[in-house]
Write a protein that holds these residues in place. Structure first.
Motif, PDB file in Angstrom:
ATOM      1  N   LEU A 146       0.853  -1.187   0.000  1.00  0.00           N
ATOM      2  CA  LEU A 146       0.000   0.000   0.000  1.00  0.00           C
ATOM      3  C   LEU A 146       0.889   1.236   0.000  1.00  0.00           C
ATOM      4  CD1 LEU A 146      -2.672  -0.959   2.714  1.00  0.00           C
ATOM      5  CD2 LEU A 146      -2.984  -0.995   0.231  1.00  0.00           C
ATOM      6  N   ALA A 147       0.322   2.384  -0.313  1.00  0.00           N
ATOM      7  CA  ALA A 147       1.079   3.633  -0.260  1.00  0.00           C
ATOM      8  C   ALA A 147       1.634   3.833   1.146  1.00  0.00           C
ATOM      9  CB  ALA A 147       0.181   4.805  -0.640  1.00  0.00           C
ATOM     10  N   PRO A 148       2.842   4.380   1.271  1.00  0.00           N
ATOM     11  CA  PRO A 148       3.491   4.500   2.582  1.00  0.00           C
ATOM     12  C   PRO A 148       2.637   5.193   3.639  1.00  0.00           C
ATOM     13  CG  PRO A 148       5.038   5.029   0.840  1.00  0.00           C
ATOM     14  CD  PRO A 148       3.715   4.871   0.180  1.00  0.00           C
ATOM     15  N   GLU A 149       1.861   6.184   3.232  1.00  0.00           N
ATOM     16  CA  GLU A 149       1.058   6.910   4.222  1.00  0.00           C
ATOM     17  C   GLU A 149      -0.098   6.066   4.769  1.00  0.00           C
ATOM     18  OE1 GLU A 149      -0.520   8.058   0.087  1.00  0.00           O
ATOM     19  OE2 GLU A 149       1.442   7.745   1.065  1.00  0.00           O
ATOM     20  N   ARG A 150      -0.376   4.924   4.131  1.00  0.00           N
ATOM     21  CA  ARG A 150      -1.467   4.064   4.590  1.00  0.00           C
ATOM     22  C   ARG A 150      -0.974   2.896   5.437  1.00  0.00           C
ATOM     23  NH1 ARG A 150      -4.353   2.664  -0.899  1.00  0.00           N
ATOM     24  NH2 ARG A 150      -5.626   1.332   0.464  1.00  0.00           N
ATOM     25  N   VAL A 151       0.334   2.872   5.706  1.00  0.00           N
ATOM     26  CA  VAL A 151       0.934   1.797   6.509  1.00  0.00           C
ATOM     27  C   VAL A 151       1.791   2.420   7.595  1.00  0.00           C
ATOM     28  CG1 VAL A 151       2.365  -0.282   6.491  1.00  0.00           C
ATOM     29  CG2 VAL A 151       1.013   0.323   4.468  1.00  0.00           C
ATOM     30  N   ALA A 152       1.656   1.925   8.821  1.00  0.00           N
ATOM     31  CA  ALA A 152       2.471   2.437   9.923  1.00  0.00           C
ATOM     32  C   ALA A 152       3.010   1.283  10.756  1.00  0.00           C
ATOM     33  CB  ALA A 152       1.652   3.369  10.799  1.00  0.00           C
ATOM     34  N   PHE A 153       4.280   1.341  11.107  1.00  0.00           N
ATOM     35  CA  PHE A 153       4.858   0.414  12.072  1.00  0.00           C
ATOM     36  C   PHE A 153       4.847   1.118  13.420  1.00  0.00           C
ATOM     37  CE2 PHE A 153       8.967  -1.320  14.007  1.00  0.00           C
ATOM     38  CZ  PHE A 153       8.307  -2.388  14.601  1.00  0.00           C
ATOM     39  N   VAL A 154       4.037   0.617  14.345  1.00  0.00           N
ATOM     40  CA  VAL A 154       3.886   1.205  15.681  1.00  0.00           C
ATOM     41  C   VAL A 154       4.314   0.135  16.677  1.00  0.00           C
ATOM     42  CG1 VAL A 154       2.275   2.268  17.296  1.00  0.00           C
ATOM     43  CG2 VAL A 154       1.952   2.604  14.832  1.00  0.00           C
ATOM     44  N   PRO A 155       5.580   0.118  17.057  1.00  0.00           N
ATOM     45  CA  PRO A 155       6.120  -1.002  17.844  1.00  0.00           C
ATOM     46  C   PRO A 155       5.391  -1.256  19.167  1.00  0.00           C
ATOM     47  CG  PRO A 155       7.889   0.391  17.013  1.00  0.00           C
ATOM     48  CD  PRO A 155       6.610   1.122  16.739  1.00  0.00           C
ATOM     49  N   ASP A 156       5.077  -0.193  19.897  1.00  0.00           N
ATOM     50  CA  ASP A 156       4.497  -0.339  21.233  1.00  0.00           C
ATOM     51  C   ASP A 156       2.990  -0.556  21.127  1.00  0.00           C
ATOM     52  OD1 ASP A 156       3.625  -0.107  23.874  1.00  0.00           O
ATOM     53  OD2 ASP A 156       5.127   1.398  24.363  1.00  0.00           O
ATOM     54  N   LEU A 157       2.520  -1.659  21.676  1.00  0.00           N
ATOM     55  CA  LEU A 157       1.091  -1.973  21.612  1.00  0.00           C
ATOM     56  C   LEU A 157       0.239  -0.879  22.259  1.00  0.00           C
ATOM     57  CD1 LEU A 157      -0.728  -4.426  20.685  1.00  0.00           C
ATOM     58  CD2 LEU A 157      -0.807  -5.044  23.107  1.00  0.00           C
ATOM     59  N   ASP A 158       0.767  -0.221  23.272  1.00  0.00           N
ATOM     60  CA  ASP A 158       0.003   0.832  23.955  1.00  0.00           C
ATOM     61  C   ASP A 158      -0.290   2.021  23.047  1.00  0.00           C
ATOM     62  OD1 ASP A 158      -0.197  -0.536  26.333  1.00  0.00           O
ATOM     63  OD2 ASP A 158       1.617   0.333  27.183  1.00  0.00           O
ATOM     64  N   ASP A 159       0.486   2.171  21.983  1.00  0.00           N
ATOM     65  CA  ASP A 159       0.274   3.289  21.059  1.00  0.00           C
ATOM     66  C   ASP A 159      -0.659   2.934  19.898  1.00  0.00           C
ATOM     67  OD1 ASP A 159       2.054   4.857  22.534  1.00  0.00           O
ATOM     68  OD2 ASP A 159       3.790   4.162  21.385  1.00  0.00           O
ATOM     69  N   VAL A 160      -1.014   1.664  19.794  1.00  0.00           N
ATOM     70  CA  VAL A 160      -1.814   1.214  18.649  1.00  0.00           C
ATOM     71  C   VAL A 160      -3.252   1.731  18.674  1.00  0.00           C
ATOM     72  CG1 VAL A 160      -2.775  -0.836  17.508  1.00  0.00           C
ATOM     73  CG2 VAL A 160      -0.359  -0.779  18.166  1.00  0.00           C
ATOM     74  N   PRO A 161      -3.943   1.736  19.835  1.00  0.00           N
ATOM     75  CA  PRO A 161      -5.328   2.231  19.817  1.00  0.00           C
ATOM     76  C   PRO A 161      -5.450   3.642  19.252  1.00  0.00           C
ATOM     77  CG  PRO A 161      -4.906   1.072  21.859  1.00  0.00           C
ATOM     78  CD  PRO A 161      -3.585   1.200  21.168  1.00  0.00           C
ATOM     79  N   ALA A 162      -4.590   4.552  19.681  1.00  0.00           N
ATOM     80  CA  ALA A 162      -4.644   5.933  19.182  1.00  0.00           C
ATOM     81  C   ALA A 162      -4.321   5.990  17.692  1.00  0.00           C
ATOM     82  CB  ALA A 162      -3.680   6.812  19.973  1.00  0.00           C
ATOM     83  N   ALA A 163      -3.385   5.143  17.251  1.00  0.00           N
ATOM     84  CA  ALA A 163      -3.032   5.120  15.826  1.00  0.00           C
ATOM     85  C   ALA A 163      -4.219   4.665  14.981  1.00  0.00           C
ATOM     86  CB  ALA A 163      -1.832   4.203  15.606  1.00  0.00           C
ATOM     87  N   LEU A 164      -4.995   3.720  15.495  1.00  0.00           N
ATOM     88  CA  LEU A 164      -6.173   3.246  14.760  1.00  0.00           C
ATOM     89  C   LEU A 164      -7.270   4.309  14.734  1.00  0.00           C
ATOM     90  CD1 LEU A 164      -6.366  -0.437  16.062  1.00  0.00           C
ATOM     91  CD2 LEU A 164      -5.846   0.296  13.727  1.00  0.00           C
ATOM     92  N   VAL A 165      -7.502   4.932  15.869  1.00  0.00           N
ATOM     93  CA  VAL A 165      -8.547   5.965  15.946  1.00  0.00           C
ATOM     94  C   VAL A 165      -8.212   7.127  15.023  1.00  0.00           C
ATOM     95  CG1 VAL A 165      -9.630   7.667  17.474  1.00  0.00           C
ATOM     96  CG2 VAL A 165      -9.318   5.310  18.249  1.00  0.00           C
ATOM     97  N   ALA A 166      -6.929   7.463  14.905  1.00  0.00           N
ATOM     98  CA  ALA A 166      -6.514   8.558  14.031  1.00  0.00           C
ATOM     99  C   ALA A 166      -6.800   8.242  12.564  1.00  0.00           C
ATOM    100  CB  ALA A 166      -5.024   8.839  14.222  1.00  0.00           C
ATOM    101  N   ARG A 167      -6.857   6.952  12.209  1.00  0.00           N
ATOM    102  CA  ARG A 167      -7.067   6.554  10.824  1.00  0.00           C
ATOM    103  C   ARG A 167      -8.528   6.253  10.514  1.00  0.00           C
ATOM    104  NH1 ARG A 167      -2.297   4.736   8.072  1.00  0.00           N
ATOM    105  NH2 ARG A 167      -0.476   5.291   9.296  1.00  0.00           N
ATOM    106  N   ALA A 168      -9.280   5.824  11.501  1.00  0.00           N
ATOM    107  CA  ALA A 168     -10.657   5.397  11.264  1.00  0.00           C
ATOM    108  C   ALA A 168     -11.604   6.583  11.159  1.00  0.00           C
ATOM    109  CB  ALA A 168     -11.113   4.476  12.397  1.00  0.00           C
TER     110      ALA A 168
END
Length: 476
Positions: A423-445
């Motif tokens: 996918l285009a780079p802006e549509r993929v993120a490597f977020v190593p820390d699981l604690d940061d994943v919820p916010a990363a998902l909410v920012a995209r949804a």
């Protein structure tokens, strides 16, 4: 930890009191529940609380948190300790059991001990074992067969992953990860598919496939095999079954199958298909779960039930009433116009299947995925394929590897997966820390989207946190 299986697996009555090291896992908790229901004095320990422990405690089973030699109480000669494969070699309870000379059993032997007086229906395969085992169980329950069952997830119909039924059938998820499925001596078996996995145990794909050939050799001579023959690995078992004189019931969508699913329709959260048995149309089945792979799982369960002589109508009633299994395309809720699902998929084929199902459920909305790779060894071998499969989503967040029983390897991280998502780079993120994943998902949804968390580890904790953030953001 790999423990040897005794040449003769003792029956339940010979085990004495039984302590489970790793009782919170899906496999050991199921065995513990069945033993406790049959009157065995059971205790256990785990390093953290799990969803399987409350129902065990309701049965009066003492479940300790943390590992300590004192948790073995006064177990002595004639008593037994069943140990999870995830236990470390220096586990203090295992060391204490060895010091006392207690009988040490691997999970497979523990399960075999409660199978001894039943006709075993074993469900094996690289993918789809838990759902197929669950579907077979509910189909048999609907026909009043009252089976004992042990499933690798919580069955929505009962709220449990195991029960000790009064009937003579025992439905068991037969796990190949540690060779456990070679111990059970089933009357009948399902093989959903044969790919490649758990090469940390088997070493090579050839050895892994050879294990399934050996599994066919464990089926009773008067039993039968149901194989999903659309899959080349399962189809390859046909001549092996024939050589043993076993009846093989091939199931699938292809014309070479004995029991076929035709006119498959995936619509929203449902899947429907017409069942054709050797050219004879039996009727249409409508599942309350989405996905073509679940159609094949249901067809395999139907194949076993019909071969046992159970009525199609009863089996269909059970299949159509199936509400799912925990962590298999499980709805976690909706907030802010965003639906959140969780699934156990951790292999490329499983990821692809669940994303196809998610696309059906999402309708006009987008599919936003968070994926947690499981095991360093698996990620090293299949990380590129995982990333490729994730490309079927619209937005992807990848976190770091869930280590489970392995040590970290700085050369094998979630970045290996993220780098292979097409996918285009802006549509993929490597977020190593699981604690940061919820916010990363909410920012995209955004409203109308479906958020799906995928993986066999702690990623399951993310869904509720996403919903909480969405509610905060919408003022709900």
């Amino acid at each position: 930890m790999r423990l040897p299986v005794p040449e003769v697996v003792p029956g339940v009555a010979e085990l004495g009191r039984v302590h489970f090291v790793g009782i919170g896992g899906a496999g050991l908790s199921a065995i513990a529940r069945i033993m406790a229901a049959r009157g065995v004095e059971v205790t256990g320990s785990d390093d953290h609380d799990t969803p399987f422990l409350p129902s065990l405690r309701e049965l009066g089973v003492t479940c300790h948190l943390g590992y300590d030699p004192a948790h073995l109480g006064d177990l002595g000669p004639g008593d037994s300790v069943v140990v999870t494969t995830a236990a470390r070699e220096d586990n203090p309870e295992v060391l204490e059991a060895r010091r006392r000379g207690l009988r040490l059993l691997p999970r497979s032997a523990g399960l075999a001990s409660v199978m001894a007086d039943r006709r075993v229906l074993a469900v094996a395969g690289t993918h789809g074992k838990t759902t197929t085992t669950s579907l077979l169980t509910v189909a048999l329950l609907a026909c009043d067969a009252d089976p004992t069952y042990a499933v690798g997830g919580v069955l929505s119909a009962t709220g449990r992953n195991a029960d000790a039924g009064a009937g003579d059938l025992f439905v068991a998820e037969a796990d190949e990860s540690d060779g456990a499925f070679l111990v059970y001596r089933p009357h009948a078996a399902i093989v959903t598919n044969v790919g490649a996995d758990h090469l940390d145990t088997w070493g090579t794909e050839e050895a892994y496939r050879a294990a399934f050939a050996e599994f066919v050799g464990t089926i009773d001579a008067d039993g039968f095999l149901v194989a999903c023959v659309d899959d080349p690995g399962a189809e390859a078992l046909r001549p092996l079954a024939a050589a043993r004189g076993l009846e093989l019931v091939g199931v699938g969508e292809g014309e070479h199958a004995d029991l076929r699913a035709v006119d498959v329709v995936l619509e929203g959260t449902t899947s429907s298909f017409t069942v054709v048995d050797r050219g004879h149309e039996l009727g249409r089945v409508r599942l309350a779960i989405p996905g073509r792979h679940y159609v094949l799982d249901a067809l395999a369960a139907l194949g076993v039930g019909l071969r046992l002589g159970l009525p199609f109508e009863g089996l269909r009633t059970g299949l159509e009433g199936f509400g799912g299994t925990g962590r298999r395309m499980e709805s976690k809720g909706e907030a802010g116009g965003v639906r959140v699902y969780d699934s156990y998929a951790h292999q490329p084929i499983e990821i692809a299947g669940d994303l196809e199902a998610a696309r059906s459920v999402a309708g006009e909305g987008r599919v936003v995925v968070a994926f947690q790779p499981h095991l360093v060894s698996r990620t090293r071998l299949f990380g590129a394929g995982m990333g490729a499969a994730l490309g079927a989503a619209d937005e992807v967040v990848v976190c770091d590897v869930y280590l489970a029983r392995e040590d970290a390897d700085p050369a094998v991280t979630g970045a290996l997966v993220a780098d292979h998502v097409p996918l285009a780079p802006e549509r993929v993120a490597f977020v190593p820390d699981l604690d940061d994943v919820p916010a990363a998902l909410v920012a995209r949804a955004r409203p109308g989207d479906l958020v799906l968390t995928l993986g066999a580890g702690s990623i399951t904790e993310v869904g509720p946190r996403v919903l909480a953030l969405l509610r905060e953001g919408s003022g709900g």
